[in-house]
Design an enzyme around this catalytic site. Structure first.
Site, PDB file in Angstrom:
ATOM      1  N   GLU A  69       0.850  -1.196   0.000  1.00 26.23           N
ATOM      2  CA  GLU A  69       0.000   0.000   0.000  1.00 26.23           C
ATOM      3  C   GLU A  69       0.878   1.235   0.000  1.00 26.23           C
ATOM      4  OE1 GLU A  69      -2.468  -0.101   3.524  1.00 26.23           O
ATOM      5  OE2 GLU A  69      -2.799  -2.249   3.223  1.00 26.23           O
ATOM      6  N   LYS A  81       2.109   4.619   1.626  1.00 29.59           N
ATOM      7  CA  LYS A  81       2.166   5.132   2.992  1.00 29.59           C
ATOM      8  C   LYS A  81       1.795   6.609   2.910  1.00 29.59           C
ATOM      9  CE  LYS A  81       5.142   5.242   7.066  1.00 29.59           C
ATOM     10  NZ  LYS A  81       4.690   6.525   7.493  1.00 29.59           N
ATOM     11  N   ASP A 130       1.075  10.322   3.994  1.00 33.18           N
ATOM     12  CA  ASP A 130       1.795  11.146   4.960  1.00 33.18           C
ATOM     13  C   ASP A 130       0.877  12.200   5.583  1.00 33.18           C
ATOM     14  OD1 ASP A 130       3.820  12.118   6.436  1.00 33.18           O
ATOM     15  OD2 ASP A 130       4.839  13.167   4.809  1.00 33.18           O
ATOM     16  N   TYR A 176      -6.842   0.024   7.460  1.00 35.62           N
ATOM     17  CA  TYR A 176      -6.926  -1.146   8.339  1.00 35.62           C
ATOM     18  C   TYR A 176      -8.286  -1.186   9.019  1.00 35.62           C
ATOM     19  CZ  TYR A 176      -4.922  -4.969  10.960  1.00 35.62           C
ATOM     20  OH  TYR A 176      -4.648  -6.213  11.445  1.00 35.62           O
ATOM     21  N   LYS A 222      10.540   3.672   3.356  1.00 39.53           N
ATOM     22  CA  LYS A 222      10.365   5.110   3.136  1.00 39.53           C
ATOM     23  C   LYS A 222      11.153   5.568   1.924  1.00 39.53           C
ATOM     24  CE  LYS A 222       9.185   6.882   7.593  1.00 39.53           C
ATOM     25  NZ  LYS A 222       9.329   8.164   8.253  1.00 39.53           N
ATOM     26  N   CYS A 250      26.998  43.194  11.853  1.00 37.70           N
ATOM     27  CA  CYS A 250      25.637  43.163  11.313  1.00 37.70           C
ATOM     28  C   CYS A 250      25.640  43.684   9.874  1.00 37.70           C
ATOM     29  CB  CYS A 250      24.713  44.006  12.182  1.00 37.70           C
ATOM     30  SG  CYS A 250      23.055  44.152  11.486  1.00 37.70           S
ATOM     31  N   CYS A 293      23.465  47.208  10.111  1.00 40.20           N
ATOM     32  CA  CYS A 293      23.846  48.389  10.886  1.00 40.20           C
ATOM     33  C   CYS A 293      25.314  48.354  11.315  1.00 40.20           C
ATOM     34  CB  CYS A 293      22.931  48.538  12.094  1.00 40.20           C
ATOM     35  SG  CYS A 293      23.232  47.289  13.349  1.00 40.20           S
ATOM     36  N   CYS A 317      22.580  40.458  16.346  1.00 39.05           N
ATOM     37  CA  CYS A 317      22.955  41.865  16.392  1.00 39.05           C
ATOM     38  C   CYS A 317      22.335  42.471  17.648  1.00 39.05           C
ATOM     39  CB  CYS A 317      22.434  42.563  15.137  1.00 39.05           C
ATOM     40  SG  CYS A 317      22.530  44.349  15.281  1.00 39.05           S
ATOM     41  N   CYS A 333      18.680  48.973  14.819  1.00 36.23           N
ATOM     42  CA  CYS A 333      18.912  48.167  13.612  1.00 36.23           C
ATOM     43  C   CYS A 333      17.576  48.006  12.863  1.00 36.23           C
ATOM     44  CB  CYS A 333      19.496  46.823  14.034  1.00 36.23           C
ATOM     45  SG  CYS A 333      19.830  45.704  12.683  1.00 36.23           S
TER      46      CYS A 333
HETATM   47  S1  IVH Z   1      -0.554   0.363   8.825  1.00 34.30           S
HETATM   48  C1  IVH Z   1      -0.469  -1.668  12.883  1.00 34.30           C
HETATM   49  N1  IVH Z   1      -0.845   1.425   6.424  1.00 34.30           N
HETATM   50  O1  IVH Z   1       2.153   5.396   8.978  1.00 34.30           O
HETATM   51  C2  IVH Z   1      -0.751  -0.984  11.605  1.00 34.30           C
HETATM   52  N2  IVH Z   1      -0.065   2.816   8.175  1.00 34.30           N
HETATM   53  O2  IVH Z   1       4.500   4.561  11.176  1.00 34.30           O
HETATM   54  C3  IVH Z   1      -0.056   0.298  11.489  1.00 34.30           C
HETATM   55  N3  IVH Z   1       0.332   5.141   7.514  1.00 34.30           N
HETATM   56  O3  IVH Z   1       0.937   5.504  12.227  1.00 34.30           O
HETATM   57  C4  IVH Z   1      -0.398   1.142  10.380  1.00 34.30           C
HETATM   58  N4  IVH Z   1      -0.262   4.923   5.410  1.00 34.30           N
HETATM   59  O4  IVH Z   1      -0.445   6.648  10.489  1.00 34.30           O
HETATM   60  C5  IVH Z   1      -0.490   1.626   7.700  1.00 34.30           C
HETATM   61  N5  IVH Z   1      -1.166   2.234   4.268  1.00 34.30           N
HETATM   62  C6  IVH Z   1      -0.822   2.444   5.535  1.00 34.30           C
HETATM   63  C7  IVH Z   1      -0.396   3.700   5.998  1.00 34.30           C
HETATM   64  C8  IVH Z   1      -0.018   3.846   7.331  1.00 34.30           C
HETATM   65  C9  IVH Z   1       0.164   5.759   6.349  1.00 34.30           C
HETATM   66  C10 IVH Z   1       0.844   5.788   8.747  1.00 34.30           C
HETATM   67  C11 IVH Z   1       0.081   5.465   9.988  1.00 34.30           C
HETATM   68  C12 IVH Z   1       1.068   4.922  10.979  1.00 34.30           C
HETATM   69  C13 IVH Z   1       2.382   5.286  10.351  1.00 34.30           C
HETATM   70  C14 IVH Z   1       3.368   4.168  10.579  1.00 34.30           C
END
Ligand code: IVH
Length: 664
Positions: free
Chosen positions: A107, A109, A111, A219, A305, A399, A402, A417, A423
């Site tokens: 999936e 991740k 942000d 989830y 990451k 500075c 001044c 400064c 200033c």
């Molecule tokens: S699974 C136990 N799936 O990333 C399950 N997390 O450090 C834990 N996050 O706190 C999370 N996209 O806020 C999961 N597809 C995704 C995610 C995701 C973003 C965030 C989530 C979690 C942090 C993990």
């Protein structure tokens, strides 16, 4: 031990700036690297074990002012890695643990900030932030104002179900919000993540709706979930009406996983929301259970990451900016280069130590990166491309505006400064700060107008703003009849701004909005504050010696006193107007010293409770002290003194009991 201690302290502080203040101090990658270092040191030195270490806890977003609720299932974080090699290692290790082939759901991740959304009988009943993983802040009202969170589920949903996901602010909303904030001279959000979590904790839910948050669910939890795999469960979750990303993929081999990672590292740049990696999850619930959890992460999932985007460009010059507090910041002026969709021409160099650490030379080729901050950062120098005759960049000692000799305090990394009153950028900066929205909120005067006023000599100080006449204003560029009248009306209106904001507006070094409020609550007039000692000020929660000394230095400057007197004559509020409320005399005749950190109320709240029940707050332990209300980490010196004098030490529960007994 010292290194471990320092890292723990540092990481706690970074967690606080990230999760609570929504102002990251370092990039995610730097944070993750420090965390890894701490994990490694702790593994090498088991004798330094501490259950409170940040390696064993998830960063907490809990905030005062919200009701806290316990999570039915703990909200964990993920182990993370920046290398494909470690993804491979995780896959191989997991295969060994489960003893057979297994599927992995890949999936994106997202942000943003995590959220738990609970439905009962198909109805949205609660939204809770992650908090510290065990309890979170109840933000139900705001979650209900997120546009893609349904109030009701559809289809064959179970009676009770809990969804975990990420609250995000799409790039388009984020750009719009920051543009608006810039116009209003409010602090910008560094990135959509901070904007999303700041928005989720607003008290005004309509504003939440207006800012256009989105939720992606990743989830689902519950006692009566019919399905056996994560993938199927997410499809079901979508059918029930939750927003689930369709960019996930069920992978059957390591090759497929690697392909997914490679694809999205590029393709993510086209997405409407920010992502910072890929999450891999073991698909089969039975296998997930078998794999279990460590203290803060599941073993059945890992996050890969993405490397922050980088660009290589040439340093053209280093210039220096003087801020309103006199701090001199070096800025790298760069040959323009494209980075994450925007043209980069400048990068902050923070301070002298940072320039030294880079060993920056004239015309160097440098790598720029966008971390969690607004302004890009130079992360490295390509020394192979350096000209042999290039000179090292030396920090200036005077500075740039001044010409005053710069000073640096031992414990600080900034040069500044000291010519506070002469200033130009410092004076202009203080004027800008004074009129800004969170300070005196004088609409119609922005930074350009201040510069104009300053340069033409129409107003060259804060107090001079109040002697502006209609004719003065009409002399300014672009000031027609209406805008001049408007500014005069705004200035007149600012007399109603409460004392605590005036205190913030006058620009005492390190006295921000929150500190000003705390000082104003304890010292109820500017005169009281002016007479306060360092000891009295540091009694107030969150006020350390540094702030106290700055307050004293501020009042020692005759120009500041004359500014205050002039503002007073113009009718600005120099004292708190709220009367002290006395609710009972239960504590009358008692002097109570409040010390340490507390769980149920803040130190300031306890002090207010003592006063409103007729008691007195003592600043130090003496024979006159009736009780010491002690929280955690009360200093040993105080404890010793109390024991010597026979003063009784009570805790929060005993204090509550004391109030109650008296009532009975
Ligand atoms: S699974 C136990 N799936 O990333 C399950 N997390 O450090 C834990 N996050 O706190 C999370 N996209 O806020 C999961 N597809 C995704 C995610 C995701 C973003 C965030 C989530 C979690 C942090 C993990």
């Amino acid at each position: 031990m010292k290194e471990i201690d320092d890292l723990r302290r540092e990481l706690r502080e970074y967690n606080h700036s990230y999760y609570v203040l929504n102002q990251p101090q370092i990039s995610d990658k730097e944070f993750d690297m420090k965390m890894k270092k701490l994990e490694q040191l702790e593994a090498e030195h088991p004798e330094c074990y501490d259950a409170d270490s940040p390696t064993l806890k998830v960063g907490s977003d809990l905030q005062k002012g919200f009701v806290q609720v316990e999570h039915r299932y703990p909200m964990l974080s993920l182990g993370n890695t920046y290398s494909e090699g470690e993804v491979r290692d995780w896959y191989i290790k997991t295969k060994k643990l489960v003893g057979k082939d297994f599927d992995v759901v890949c999936e994106l991740k997202f942000d943003g900030t995590s959220i738990s959304v609970i439905y009962e009988n198909g109805r949205l009943v609660r939204g809770v932030t992650r908090g510290d993983g065990k309890v979170g802040d109840d933000v139900t009202r705001n979650v209900a104002y997120i546009q893609n969170v349904p109030k009701f589920l559809t289809g064959d949903y179970p009676v009770k179900v809990e969804f975990r996901g990420e609250v995000l602010m799409p790039w388009s909303s984020f750009d719009r919000l920051n543009r608006e904030r810039e116009e209003q001279q409010e602090q910008l959000f560094a990135n959509p993540r901070n904007a999303a979590s700041g928005t989720l904790k607003l008290l005004d839910s309509k504003e939440v709706w207006r800012r256009g948050l989105q939720t992606y669910i990743y989830y689902t939890l519950g006692e009566e979930l019919p399905l056996k795999t994560h993938y199927e469960q997410l499809q079901k979750t979508r059918e029930w009406g939750m927003n689930v990303s369709s960019d996930m993929k069920l992978c059957h081999s390591l090759e497929e996983i690697m392909e997914y990672i490679k694809h999205w590292d590029e393709a993510r740049k086209e997405l409407p929301v920010a992502t910072d990696g890929i999450v891999l999850k073991v698909n089969d619930f039975t296998l997930q259970e078998k794999l279990g959890y460590t203290a803060k992460n599941p073993r059945w999932a890992i996050a890969y990451k993405f490397q922050p985007e980088q660009a290589l460009t040439r340093l053209e010059a280093v210039t220096y900016q003087v801020g309103r507090t006199g701090v001199v910041t070096p800025v790298a002026n760069l040959e323009a280069v494209l980075l994450s969709g925007t043209m980069v021409r400048r990068a902050t160099l923070h301070n002298e130590d940072f320039v030294r650490a880079l060993d920056l030379h004239e015309s160097d080729m440098v790598y720029v990166e966008k971390g969690g901050e607004i302004i890009p950062k130079i992360t490295a120098v390509d020394k192979s491309q350096r000209d042999k005759t290039a000179k090292r960049i030396e920090f200036i000692d005077k500075c740039p505006v001044c010409n005053t000799k710069l000073v640096r305090n031992d414990e600080e990394s900034a040069w500044y400064c000291p010519n506070e009153t002469g200033c130009a950028p410092q004076i202009r900066g203080r004027m800008e700060h004074f009129v800004s929205r969170k300070a005196m909120n004088i609409d119609g005067i922005g930074s350009e107008i201040i510069t104009n006023m300053y340069e033409t000599g129409i107003a060259t100080s804060i107090e001079a703003l109040y002697s502006l006449t209609y004719n003065d204003l009409r002399m300014l560029d672009g000031f027609a009849d209406k805008s001049a009248r408007n500014v005069l009306a705004e200035l007149a209106k600012s007399r109603e701004v409460p004392y605590e904001r005036v205190l913030f507006a006058i620009g005492i070094r390190n006295v921000g909005e929150v500190i000003a409020k705390k000082l104003a609550a304890r010292f109820r007039s500017i005169d009281e504050l002016r007479n306060a000692t360092v000891e009295e000020m540091t009694e107030v929660e969150d006020i350390g010696e540094k702030i106290a000394r700055n307050v004293i230095a501020f009042f020692a400057e005759p120009k500041n006193i004359s500014m205050i007197e002039t503002l007073r004559q113009y009718g600005l509020k120099m004292k708190s107007e709220e009367e002290k409320v006395v609710v009972s005399d239960r504590l009358s005749g008692m002097t109570i010293v409040v010390s340490g950190k507390f769980e149920m109320h803040s130190r300031e709240e306890y002090k207010a409770m003592i006063e409103s029940n007729g008691g007195k707050n003592g600043s130090s332990v003496s024979a006159k002290t009736t009780y010491i209300l002690a929280g955690s980490d009360m200093g040993p010196a105080k404890r010793e003194k109390a024991e010597k004098l026979g003063v009784k030490i009570i805790n929060e529960n005993e204090f509550a009991q004391l109030l109650k007994e008296k009532e009975d």
